[in-house]
Design a protein around this motif. Structure first.
Motif, short mmCIF file in Angstrom:
data_model
loop_
_atom_site.label_atom_id
_atom_site.label_comp_id
_atom_site.label_asym_id
_atom_site.label_seq_id
_atom_site.Cartn_x
_atom_site.Cartn_y
_atom_site.Cartn_z
N GLN A 269 -3.10 -0.24 1.76
CA GLN A 269 -2.61 -0.41 3.13
C GLN A 269 -1.89 -1.74 3.35
OE1 GLN A 269 -2.78 2.09 5.32
NE2 GLN A 269 -3.82 3.30 3.74
N LEU A 270 -2.28 -2.79 2.63
CA LEU A 270 -1.79 -4.13 2.94
C LEU A 270 -0.68 -4.63 2.02
CD1 LEU A 270 -5.24 -5.85 3.69
CD2 LEU A 270 -3.55 -5.03 5.34
N LEU A 271 -0.52 -4.00 0.87
CA LEU A 271 0.56 -4.41 -0.04
C LEU A 271 1.90 -3.85 0.43
CD1 LEU A 271 -1.09 -3.97 -3.56
CD2 LEU A 271 -0.45 -6.13 -2.46
N ASP A 272 2.96 -4.59 0.14
CA ASP A 272 4.30 -4.09 0.40
C ASP A 272 4.73 -3.16 -0.73
OD1 ASP A 272 4.55 -5.55 2.78
OD2 ASP A 272 5.25 -7.33 1.69
N GLY A 273 5.77 -2.40 -0.51
CA GLY A 273 6.30 -1.53 -1.55
C GLY A 273 6.03 -0.06 -1.27
N ASP A 274 6.61 0.80 -2.13
CA ASP A 274 6.44 2.23 -1.93
C ASP A 274 5.06 2.68 -2.41
OD1 ASP A 274 6.57 2.29 -4.72
OD2 ASP A 274 8.64 3.02 -4.76
N LEU A 275 4.77 3.97 -2.24
CA LEU A 275 3.45 4.50 -2.56
C LEU A 275 3.12 4.34 -4.04
CD1 LEU A 275 0.92 5.99 -1.58
CD2 LEU A 275 2.11 8.15 -2.06
N ASP A 276 4.11 4.56 -4.91
CA ASP A 276 3.87 4.43 -6.35
C ASP A 276 3.50 3.01 -6.74
OD1 ASP A 276 4.23 7.08 -6.89
OD2 ASP A 276 6.27 6.90 -7.68
N PHE A 277 4.18 2.02 -6.14
CA PHE A 277 3.86 0.63 -6.45
C PHE A 277 2.45 0.29 -5.99
CE2 PHE A 277 3.52 -3.78 -4.97
CZ PHE A 277 3.75 -4.46 -6.16
N ARG A 278 2.11 0.69 -4.78
CA ARG A 278 0.81 0.34 -4.21
C ARG A 278 -0.33 1.00 -5.00
NH1 ARG A 278 0.87 2.52 1.08
NH2 ARG A 278 2.94 3.42 0.77
N THR A 279 -0.17 2.28 -5.31
CA THR A 279 -1.21 2.94 -6.11
C THR A 279 -1.23 2.38 -7.53
OG1 THR A 279 0.33 4.77 -6.57
CG2 THR A 279 -1.25 5.07 -4.77
N GLY A 280 -0.07 1.91 -8.01
CA GLY A 280 -0.02 1.28 -9.34
C GLY A 280 -0.82 -0.01 -9.37
N GLN A 281 -0.72 -0.80 -8.31
CA GLN A 281 -1.51 -2.03 -8.23
C GLN A 281 -3.02 -1.72 -8.17
OE1 GLN A 281 -0.11 -5.57 -8.01
NE2 GLN A 281 1.12 -4.17 -9.21
N ILE A 282 -3.36 -0.66 -7.46
CA ILE A 282 -4.76 -0.22 -7.44
C ILE A 282 -5.20 0.16 -8.85
CG2 ILE A 282 -6.37 1.54 -6.59
CD1 ILE A 282 -4.63 1.75 -4.08
N GLY A 283 -4.32 0.86 -9.58
CA GLY A 283 -4.64 1.28 -10.94
C GLY A 283 -4.88 0.10 -11.87
N ILE A 284 -4.01 -0.91 -11.80
CA ILE A 284 -4.15 -2.10 -12.64
C ILE A 284 -5.44 -2.84 -12.31
CG2 ILE A 284 -3.18 -4.38 -13.15
CD1 ILE A 284 -0.39 -3.12 -12.67
N TYR A 285 -5.69 -3.06 -11.03
CA TYR A 285 -6.90 -3.76 -10.60
C TYR A 285 -8.16 -3.00 -11.02
CZ TYR A 285 -10.34 -5.79 -7.36
OH TYR A 285 -11.45 -6.37 -6.81
N SER A 286 -8.16 -1.70 -10.80
CA SER A 286 -9.34 -0.89 -11.10
C SER A 286 -9.63 -0.82 -12.59
CB SER A 286 -9.16 0.53 -10.53
OG SER A 286 -9.01 0.50 -9.13
N ALA A 287 -8.57 -0.76 -13.40
CA ALA A 287 -8.77 -0.70 -14.86
C ALA A 287 -9.41 -1.98 -15.37
CB ALA A 287 -7.43 -0.46 -15.55
N ASN A 288 -8.95 -3.12 -14.87
CA ASN A 288 -9.54 -4.40 -15.30
C ASN A 288 -10.91 -4.62 -14.66
OD1 ASN A 288 -7.47 -6.05 -17.01
ND2 ASN A 288 -6.27 -5.04 -15.41
N TYR A 289 -11.12 -4.04 -13.51
CA TYR A 289 -12.44 -4.07 -12.90
C TYR A 289 -13.45 -3.38 -13.83
CZ TYR A 289 -15.47 -4.48 -8.75
OH TYR A 289 -16.46 -4.85 -7.86
N LYS A 290 -12.99 -2.33 -14.53
CA LYS A 290 -13.86 -1.62 -15.47
C LYS A 290 -14.34 -2.55 -16.59
CE LYS A 290 -13.79 2.70 -13.95
NZ LYS A 290 -15.01 3.48 -13.61
N ILE A 291 -13.46 -3.46 -17.05
CA ILE A 291 -13.88 -4.40 -18.08
C ILE A 291 -14.99 -5.29 -17.54
CG2 ILE A 291 -13.16 -6.32 -19.57
CD1 ILE A 291 -10.36 -5.16 -19.60
#
Length: 510
Positions: A269-291
């Protein structure tokens, strides 16, 4: 020491299903981050974040209420029947509501063409809610091995179905086996992750089915097996007590999910950019959260064993002393995990695909945050044992407010790095609040100096490794040599400081 040894033994068995199981599940993350785009994995992470919220609502902490009122054997069956009857009725209602609202929910999440995801998750959450009480009963009755076997079957099915549809089926397609299309649809993509979860959860319900029935004698004295919710043991007065006890814990659980999962939704909701970029940032954060969550594997296994352990030993004269020792040993082991992961981060980074490694900077922050979370689980014993669960709600609610405010402030400025710092600040604040309130209402002689020493030493060892890694370069042989030396040094210090418990453990082993 015998009680600590018992807790350690049960933690090890629960760890068989939790740590080994989650490690196996986590091994799917490298698969997901290599075959799916960051935006696709972001959708998976976002939906599972919402599942966390709904799970709290579906279960409303009745398993903890069962621990509270079912500890005594003479009350266990009545408490179990009352809690399970309540869960059965509420689960039917919640699942029906999700099914009816599946399309509006899909529209609100900006996935209007994926109504099926909402339908699948309605059943997944429903099955998991119905499994909560039988699993709690296994824990209370110290049937850790049976608990572990059922959990591992669930995990094995989940992994097997994932591998079949995400690896084997695409491989068969490349080899010209067109018959596979009868059961395989490449366009379903991440949907197979959810299907695997659904099948595994359904099979778990089948494996736990004996715990949904109880024996009852009819008027002729004939014993029959009937569903628990029809055995006539539902106690309305007890049910009200359980709801009153669990109510504040629902707030605790809901606030906990906010602290752990809300950042995914806020990033979108708070990041700028299109839906793919925003969900991509969620993906990067979540993957490293797994580590970073590798350290919580131990925490989760510990919690499964510790909660019934704390309740069962609450009446002992030396209970507080035992709880203090448990917290101290927990911190030592968790900090060892913190040091081990960060010293060998050049190996652990391969846990995620190359496109996701830009988020590795959050790993140290989140590891420290998860140590704080584990400590909070230890310290939270006071409000559960003194029936002051409302105080736990205040603490977790305060943490949730911190999570919301800091994420709103930091995400627009520094993205998911802000979410990581928010998580650390939230959990550390909750630990401090729980400690001081606990000392007032249920004083436990925690060795706070020793606990802080372990954490500061872990951070110091990691700090030493940073210039070494910078000088020799990531992945170089000297980095691994220095990492091994530092790890062994830290382990030696821990063993020296915990000499009494180490020697007691060795004596008991012999």
């Amino acid at each position: 020491m015998s009680l600590i040894k018992k807790l350690a033994g049960e933690t090890a068995i629960y760890g068989l299903s939790t740590i080994i199981g989650r490690v196996l599940n986590y091994l799917l993350v490298p698969l997901y981050t290599r075959i799916f785009l960051t935006a696709e994995y972001g959708i998976v992470a976002e939906l599972y974040a919402y599942v966390g919220f709904l799970s709290v609502i579906f279960i409303y902490r009745m398993e903890t209420a069962f621990f509270r009122y079912g500890t005594e054997k003479e009350n266990r069956q009545k408490a179990y029947s009352t809690a399970l009857t309540s869960l059965f009725g509420s689960t039917l209602f919640f699942v029906a509501a999700l099914l009816l609202l599946s399309q509006p929910i899909a529209n609100a999440l900006e996935y209007p063409d994926q109504q099926k995801y909402i339908i699948w998750f309605a059943f997944i959450i429903g099955f998991d809610a119905l499994a909560a009480l039988p699993f709690a009963r296994l824990r209370l009755e110290n049937k850790a091995l049976r608990f572990a076997v059922i959990k591992l079957i669930n995990i094995g099915l989940n992994i097997g179905i994932n591998l079949f549809f995400l690896l084997l089926c695409p491989w068969l397609v490349t080899k010209g086996y067109e018959g596979i299309y009868k059961i395989y649809n490449p366009e379903l993509g991440i949907g197979y992750i959810f299907i695997a979860n659904l099948v595994a959860s359904a099979v778990t319900i089948l494996l736990l089915s004996p715990y949904y029935f109880s024996e009852r004698q009819n008027s002729k004295g004939i014993t029959r097996r009937v569903p628990v919710f029809l055995n006539g043991l539902f106690d309305r007065a007890l049910w009200k007590k359980m709801l009153f006890y669990a109510g504040p814990l629902v707030i605790v659980g809901f606030a906990g999910i906010i602290n752990e999962m809300l950042d995914r939704g806020l990033l979108k909701q708070l990041l700028d950019g299109d839906l793919d970029f925003r969900t991509g940032q969620i993906g990067i954060y979540s993957a490293n959260y797994k580590i970073a969550m590798l350290i919580t594997l131990f925490t989760t296994a510990f919690t499964y064993a510790a909660e019934p352990f704390f309740f069962s030993n609450a009446k002992r004269e030396d209970a507080q002393k035992i709880y203090a020792t448990v917290a101290q040993l927990f911190t030592a082991i968790a900090c060892l995990g913190f040091v081990g992961i960060l010293l060998y981060i050049d190996i652990f980074k391969y846990f995620v695909g190359e496109e996701f490694r830009s988020g590795l900077s959050v790993v140290p922050i989140l590891l420290l945050a998860n140590i704080c979370l584990g400590l909070y689980y230890n310290l939270a014993v006071w409000f559960k044992l003194t029936d002051r669960t409302i105080m736990g709600a205040y603490i977790s609610g305060g943490g949730a407010i911190i999570t919301i405010i800091l994420n709103i402030i930091l995400i627009p400025k520094i993205g998911y790095i802000g979410s990581a710092w928010t998580t650390l600040f939230c959990y550390s604040t909750m630990v401090i609040a729980s400690y001081f309130l606990g000392q007032k209402f249920y004083p436990v002689p925690y060795k706070t100096g020793r606990i802080l020493l372990y954490i500061l030493l872990a951070m110091f060892v990691y700090g030493i490794s940073i210039p070494v890694r910078t000088y020799f370069g990531p992945g170089s042989i000297m980095v691994f040599v220095s990492a091994t030396v530092l790890l062994l040094t830290y382990l030696s210090i821990l063993c020296a400081l915990e000499k009494e418990h180490v020697m007691a453990f060795v004596r008991n082993r012999n």
